[in-house]
Write a protein that holds these residues in place. Sequence first.
Motif, mmCIF file in Angstrom:
data_model
loop_
_atom_site.group_PDB
_atom_site.id
_atom_site.type_symbol
_atom_site.label_atom_id
_atom_site.label_comp_id
_atom_site.label_asym_id
_atom_site.label_seq_id
_atom_site.Cartn_x
_atom_site.Cartn_y
_atom_site.Cartn_z
ATOM 1 N N LYS A 1 0.771 -1.327 -0.066
ATOM 2 C CA LYS A 1 0.102 0.107 -0.021
ATOM 3 C C LYS A 1 0.948 1.125 0.015
ATOM 4 C CE LYS A 1 -3.985 -1.844 2.366
ATOM 5 N NZ LYS A 1 -5.036 -1.617 3.526
ATOM 6 N N PHE A 2 1.768 1.284 0.852
ATOM 7 C CA PHE A 2 2.652 2.816 0.896
ATOM 8 C C PHE A 2 3.751 2.442 0.061
ATOM 9 C CE2 PHE A 2 4.937 5.415 4.166
ATOM 10 C CZ PHE A 2 3.781 6.353 4.093
ATOM 11 N N ILE A 3 3.517 3.331 -1.195
ATOM 12 C CA ILE A 3 4.623 3.471 -2.145
ATOM 13 C C ILE A 3 5.589 4.451 -1.916
ATOM 14 C CG2 ILE A 3 2.863 2.332 -3.794
ATOM 15 C CD1 ILE A 3 2.536 5.175 -5.157
ATOM 16 N N THR A 4 6.538 4.482 -2.695
ATOM 17 C CA THR A 4 7.504 5.409 -2.464
ATOM 18 C C THR A 4 7.179 7.191 -2.532
ATOM 19 O OG1 THR A 4 9.125 4.159 -3.693
ATOM 20 C CG2 THR A 4 9.681 5.958 -3.338
ATOM 21 N N TYR A 5 6.430 7.489 -3.373
ATOM 22 C CA TYR A 5 5.807 8.860 -3.365
ATOM 23 C C TYR A 5 5.095 9.142 -2.110
ATOM 24 C CZ TYR A 5 3.347 12.895 -4.124
ATOM 25 O OH TYR A 5 3.049 14.443 -4.001
ATOM 26 N N GLU A 6 4.159 8.238 -1.581
ATOM 27 C CA GLU A 6 3.787 8.335 -0.156
ATOM 28 C C GLU A 6 4.589 8.547 0.887
ATOM 29 O OE1 GLU A 6 0.651 5.300 -0.277
ATOM 30 O OE2 GLU A 6 -0.749 6.446 -1.587
ATOM 31 N N HIS A 7 5.821 7.660 0.938
ATOM 32 C CA HIS A 7 6.694 7.694 1.862
ATOM 33 C C HIS A 7 7.382 9.193 1.984
ATOM 34 C CE1 HIS A 7 10.327 6.678 3.804
ATOM 35 N NE2 HIS A 7 9.866 6.013 4.680
ATOM 36 N N LEU A 8 7.737 9.632 0.603
ATOM 37 C CA LEU A 8 8.331 10.836 0.525
ATOM 38 C C LEU A 8 7.492 11.920 1.062
ATOM 39 C CD1 LEU A 8 10.616 12.428 -0.922
ATOM 40 C CD2 LEU A 8 9.083 12.661 -2.762
ATOM 41 N N ALA A 9 6.307 11.943 0.514
ATOM 42 C CA ALA A 9 5.480 12.985 1.017
ATOM 43 C C ALA A 9 5.129 12.996 2.522
ATOM 44 C CB ALA A 9 3.973 12.896 0.239
ATOM 45 N N THR A 10 5.185 12.035 3.126
ATOM 46 C CA THR A 10 5.008 11.777 4.369
ATOM 47 C C THR A 10 6.297 12.295 5.098
ATOM 48 O OG1 THR A 10 3.630 10.012 4.333
ATOM 49 C CG2 THR A 10 4.649 10.108 6.475
ATOM 50 N N MET A 11 7.512 11.894 4.670
ATOM 51 C CA MET A 11 8.797 12.312 5.360
ATOM 52 C C MET A 11 8.951 13.999 5.138
ATOM 53 S SD MET A 11 10.288 9.960 6.725
ATOM 54 C CE MET A 11 8.831 9.272 7.113
ATOM 55 N N VAL A 12 8.482 14.343 4.264
ATOM 56 C CA VAL A 12 8.564 15.831 3.899
ATOM 57 C C VAL A 12 7.656 16.599 5.144
ATOM 58 C CG1 VAL A 12 7.957 18.038 2.403
ATOM 59 C CG2 VAL A 12 9.267 15.820 1.586
ATOM 60 N N PHE A 13 6.432 15.889 4.979
ATOM 61 C CA PHE A 13 5.480 16.325 5.958
ATOM 62 C C PHE A 13 6.069 16.493 7.696
ATOM 63 C CE2 PHE A 13 2.062 15.564 8.946
ATOM 64 C CZ PHE A 13 1.366 16.740 8.740
ATOM 65 N N THR A 14 6.679 15.347 7.674
ATOM 66 C CA THR A 14 7.429 15.085 9.113
ATOM 67 C C THR A 14 8.492 16.061 9.320
ATOM 68 O OG1 THR A 14 7.000 12.707 8.641
ATOM 69 C CG2 THR A 14 8.636 13.590 10.560
ATOM 70 N N VAL A 15 9.305 16.388 8.435
ATOM 71 C CA VAL A 15 10.029 17.561 8.577
ATOM 72 C C VAL A 15 9.700 18.924 8.639
ATOM 73 C CG1 VAL A 15 12.337 18.638 7.541
ATOM 74 C CG2 VAL A 15 12.190 16.457 7.572
ATOM 75 N N ILE A 16 8.837 19.184 7.862
ATOM 76 C CA ILE A 16 8.149 20.424 8.107
ATOM 77 C C ILE A 16 7.294 20.643 9.370
ATOM 78 C CG2 ILE A 16 6.369 22.209 6.999
ATOM 79 C CD1 ILE A 16 7.386 20.995 4.254
ATOM 80 N N SER A 17 6.448 19.705 9.750
ATOM 81 C CA SER A 17 5.898 19.911 10.962
ATOM 82 C C SER A 17 6.634 19.697 12.228
ATOM 83 C CB SER A 17 4.640 18.727 10.975
ATOM 84 O OG SER A 17 5.196 17.535 11.000
ATOM 85 N N GLY A 18 7.708 19.223 12.268
ATOM 86 C CA GLY A 18 8.771 18.910 13.214
ATOM 87 C C GLY A 18 8.473 17.772 14.246
ATOM 88 N N CYS A 19 7.866 16.797 13.561
ATOM 89 C CA CYS A 19 7.657 15.588 14.594
ATOM 90 C C CYS A 19 8.792 15.060 14.896
ATOM 91 C CB CYS A 19 6.928 14.640 13.690
ATOM 92 S SG CYS A 19 5.047 15.603 13.093
ATOM 93 N N SER A 20 8.967 14.163 15.929
ATOM 94 C CA SER A 20 9.812 13.603 16.378
ATOM 95 C C SER A 20 9.891 12.017 16.758
ATOM 96 C CB SER A 20 10.425 14.367 17.879
ATOM 97 O OG SER A 20 9.535 14.024 18.710
ATOM 98 N N SER A 21 8.678 11.590 16.249
ATOM 99 C CA SER A 21 8.460 10.170 16.814
ATOM 100 C C SER A 21 7.306 9.681 15.684
ATOM 101 C CB SER A 21 8.054 9.823 18.104
ATOM 102 O OG SER A 21 6.697 10.239 18.108
ATOM 103 N N LEU A 22 7.643 8.433 15.394
ATOM 104 C CA LEU A 22 6.378 7.836 14.344
ATOM 105 C C LEU A 22 5.021 7.925 14.937
ATOM 106 C CD1 LEU A 22 6.283 6.434 11.774
ATOM 107 C CD2 LEU A 22 6.720 4.206 13.030
ATOM 108 N N ARG A 23 4.720 7.748 16.246
ATOM 109 C CA ARG A 23 3.505 7.846 16.813
ATOM 110 C C ARG A 23 3.122 9.241 16.623
ATOM 111 N NH1 ARG A 23 1.788 5.234 22.566
ATOM 112 N NH2 ARG A 23 2.135 3.541 21.075
#
Length: 87
Positions: free
Chosen positions: A40-62
């Motif tokens: 289900k979780f393809i490369t583009y979705e992983h990339l978008a999630t990681m960009v979202f993570t960096v921009i939002s300043g998240c520090s954990s997967l939860r």
Amino acid sequence: MNKSKNFSGHPIIKQVLNFILPKDVPRTAKKHNSDRYTKKFITYEHLATMVFTVISGCSSLREVSSIMLACEGKINHLGLTDFPKRM
């Protein structure tokens, strides 16, 4: 009114993802075989999630999964079909 090419009104994450050409991600994923065992979780979705993570300043997967599930309606413009779920 003329349509300017400035990014006025677009979310920051969409502006960042606009710099990456849509055809580059699947081509690179195919070249490096990164979607080989995905269901289900393809490369583009992983990339978008990681960009979202960096921009939002998240520090954990939860934290990432809870924010993305809470903002599911607000991030439809990213084209994500599947969100990281908390196990």
